[in-house]
Design a protein around this motif. Structure first.
Motif, short mmCIF file in Angstrom:
data_model
loop_
_atom_site.label_atom_id
_atom_site.label_comp_id
_atom_site.label_asym_id
_atom_site.label_seq_id
_atom_site.Cartn_x
_atom_site.Cartn_y
_atom_site.Cartn_z
N ALA A 1 2.73 -22.83 65.29
CA ALA A 1 3.02 -22.69 66.72
C ALA A 1 2.19 -21.52 67.24
N THR A 2 1.49 -21.73 68.34
CA THR A 2 0.68 -20.67 68.91
C THR A 2 0.67 -20.81 70.43
N ALA A 3 0.48 -19.71 71.12
CA ALA A 3 0.54 -19.74 72.58
C ALA A 3 -0.58 -18.91 73.18
N VAL A 4 -1.02 -19.32 74.37
CA VAL A 4 -1.96 -18.52 75.15
C VAL A 4 -1.38 -18.39 76.55
N SER A 5 -1.33 -17.17 77.06
CA SER A 5 -0.75 -16.92 78.38
C SER A 5 -1.69 -16.09 79.24
N THR A 6 -1.73 -16.42 80.50
CA THR A 6 -2.50 -15.67 81.48
C THR A 6 -1.56 -15.24 82.59
N CYS A 7 -1.55 -13.96 82.91
CA CYS A 7 -0.73 -13.45 84.00
C CYS A 7 -1.62 -13.00 85.15
N SER A 8 -1.34 -13.50 86.34
CA SER A 8 -2.17 -13.21 87.51
C SER A 8 -1.38 -12.54 88.61
N TRP A 9 -2.06 -11.77 89.42
CA TRP A 9 -1.42 -11.18 90.60
C TRP A 9 -2.33 -11.34 91.81
N PHE A 10 -1.70 -11.35 92.99
CA PHE A 10 -2.44 -11.59 94.23
C PHE A 10 -1.92 -10.71 95.36
N THR A 11 -2.85 -10.14 96.12
CA THR A 11 -2.53 -9.43 97.35
C THR A 11 -3.49 -9.97 98.41
N PRO A 12 -3.38 -9.54 99.66
CA PRO A 12 -4.33 -10.01 100.68
C PRO A 12 -5.78 -9.63 100.40
N THR A 13 -6.01 -8.66 99.51
CA THR A 13 -7.40 -8.24 99.24
C THR A 13 -7.80 -8.33 97.76
N THR A 14 -6.87 -8.67 96.88
CA THR A 14 -7.21 -8.76 95.45
C THR A 14 -6.59 -10.00 94.82
N ALA A 15 -7.31 -10.55 93.85
CA ALA A 15 -6.82 -11.67 93.05
C ALA A 15 -7.35 -11.44 91.64
N ALA A 16 -6.45 -11.31 90.67
CA ALA A 16 -6.90 -10.97 89.32
C ALA A 16 -5.92 -11.48 88.28
N GLY A 17 -6.37 -11.49 87.04
CA GLY A 17 -5.50 -11.94 85.97
C GLY A 17 -5.87 -11.31 84.63
N VAL A 18 -4.91 -11.40 83.72
CA VAL A 18 -5.05 -10.81 82.38
C VAL A 18 -4.65 -11.86 81.35
N THR A 19 -5.49 -12.02 80.34
CA THR A 19 -5.23 -12.94 79.24
C THR A 19 -5.41 -12.20 77.92
N LEU A 20 -4.52 -12.42 76.97
CA LEU A 20 -4.66 -11.83 75.63
C LEU A 20 -5.07 -12.91 74.65
N ILE A 21 -6.07 -12.61 73.84
CA ILE A 21 -6.54 -13.55 72.82
C ILE A 21 -6.60 -12.82 71.48
N THR A 22 -5.96 -13.41 70.50
CA THR A 22 -5.90 -12.80 69.17
C THR A 22 -7.28 -12.71 68.53
N LYS A 23 -7.56 -11.58 67.90
CA LYS A 23 -8.81 -11.41 67.18
C LYS A 23 -8.80 -12.26 65.90
N ALA A 24 -10.00 -12.51 65.37
CA ALA A 24 -10.09 -13.29 64.14
C ALA A 24 -10.55 -12.44 62.97
N ASP A 25 -10.37 -11.12 63.11
CA ASP A 25 -10.85 -10.23 62.05
C ASP A 25 -9.74 -9.80 61.10
N GLY A 26 -8.58 -10.44 61.22
CA GLY A 26 -7.49 -10.11 60.31
C GLY A 26 -6.58 -9.01 60.81
N THR A 27 -6.88 -8.42 61.97
CA THR A 27 -6.06 -7.32 62.48
C THR A 27 -4.96 -7.82 63.41
N GLY A 28 -5.01 -9.10 63.79
CA GLY A 28 -4.02 -9.64 64.71
C GLY A 28 -2.63 -9.66 64.12
N THR A 29 -1.64 -9.29 64.92
CA THR A 29 -0.25 -9.29 64.46
C THR A 29 0.48 -10.54 64.90
#
Length: 251
Positions: free
Chosen positions: A198-226
């Protein structure tokens, strides 16, 4: 809105090679989200053009948000602008794998087309060393955005897809608390479940009258991911913390 956020992911046994990657590629393409399966290190923390049109950014599953209060909490009347400091919320900029950056940027452009807002783009990749993940942040500063409209573009009821071969994909969205700067926020999640993974990918976005942006987390593949993936409950607090530092009063 979605009634609940997927629970924290867990592994029951070793995944079958190839299947989760292929399934997530298809699912994320449908939603316009970055591929959680893309892994590796490369550099691209520039503020180069993310997309000349972008109706909203990644979405925030602020699970602490109350659907009523998440509409216009805080100083939503202020005019904001986006920046990309070298360190934000304690996370330094880093260099994700080139292939991961390429896939993310391709998906971002596709998602931006349906959001349809133009302005000055900004993007940066922050290094979450504690969780072994890359934080992809992208957005646009402009004028005349409609936070409710942008939010509703990303809003959807939970949808479940079963490929008949043991892979089940759930796509959902949940309102998020935007934080003290106000506006609207939403988180979109793609949850892939197989008989072994089971695995998930989530993107969180926010919006104002002058800004639109979002944040996504992606697990690394170097073995450091928890974690194998990140739910809205994981990403929403990081989105708010990052937003508090990358979004500044407009001069």
């Amino acid at each position: 809105m979605a009634s609940s956020v997927p629970k924290r992911v867990r592994v029951s046994s070793a995944p079958r090679p190839g299947r989760p990657t292929v399934a997530l590629t298809v699912v994320c393409a449908l939603l316009g989200l970055p591929l959680v399966s893309a892994c590796g290190p490369s550099a691209d923390s520039s503020n180069g053009p993310a997309a000349t049109t972008a109706r909203s950014g990644p979405s925030d599953g602020g699970t602490n948000g109350k659907s009523g209060s998440s509409r216009n909490s805080g100083n939503s009347s202020s005019s904001w602008a986006l920046s990309a400091p070298q360190v934000a919320a304690g996370y330094p900029q880093g260099q994700p794998p080139a292939d991961m950056v390429r896939r993310f940027n391709d998906d971002t452009r596709k998602n931006a087309a349906r959001l349809d807002v133009s302005g000055t783009p900004v993007r940066a990749y922050y290094d979450d060393r504690a969780d072994g993940a890359w934080i992809f942040y992208t957005g646009v500063t402009g004028n005349g955005f409609e936070p409710d409209h942008l939010h509703d573009i990303l809003k959807q009821l939970p949808a479940v897809h079963d490929d008949g071969a043991g892979d089940r994909t759930t796509i959902s969205a949940i309102d998020a608390e935007p934080g003290p700067h106000g506006g609207r926020a939403i988180c979109n999640t793609v949850l892939l479940q197989t008989d072994m993974l089971a695995t998930a990918v989530s993107t969180c976005s926010w919006f104002t009258p002058t800004t639109a942006a979002g944040v996504t987390l992606i697990t690394k593949a170097d073995g450091t991911g928890t974690k194998l993936g990140f739910t809205a409950a994981d990403v929403a607090p990081i989105m708010r913390a990052l937003r508090a530092e990358v979004e500044i009063p407009r001069q």
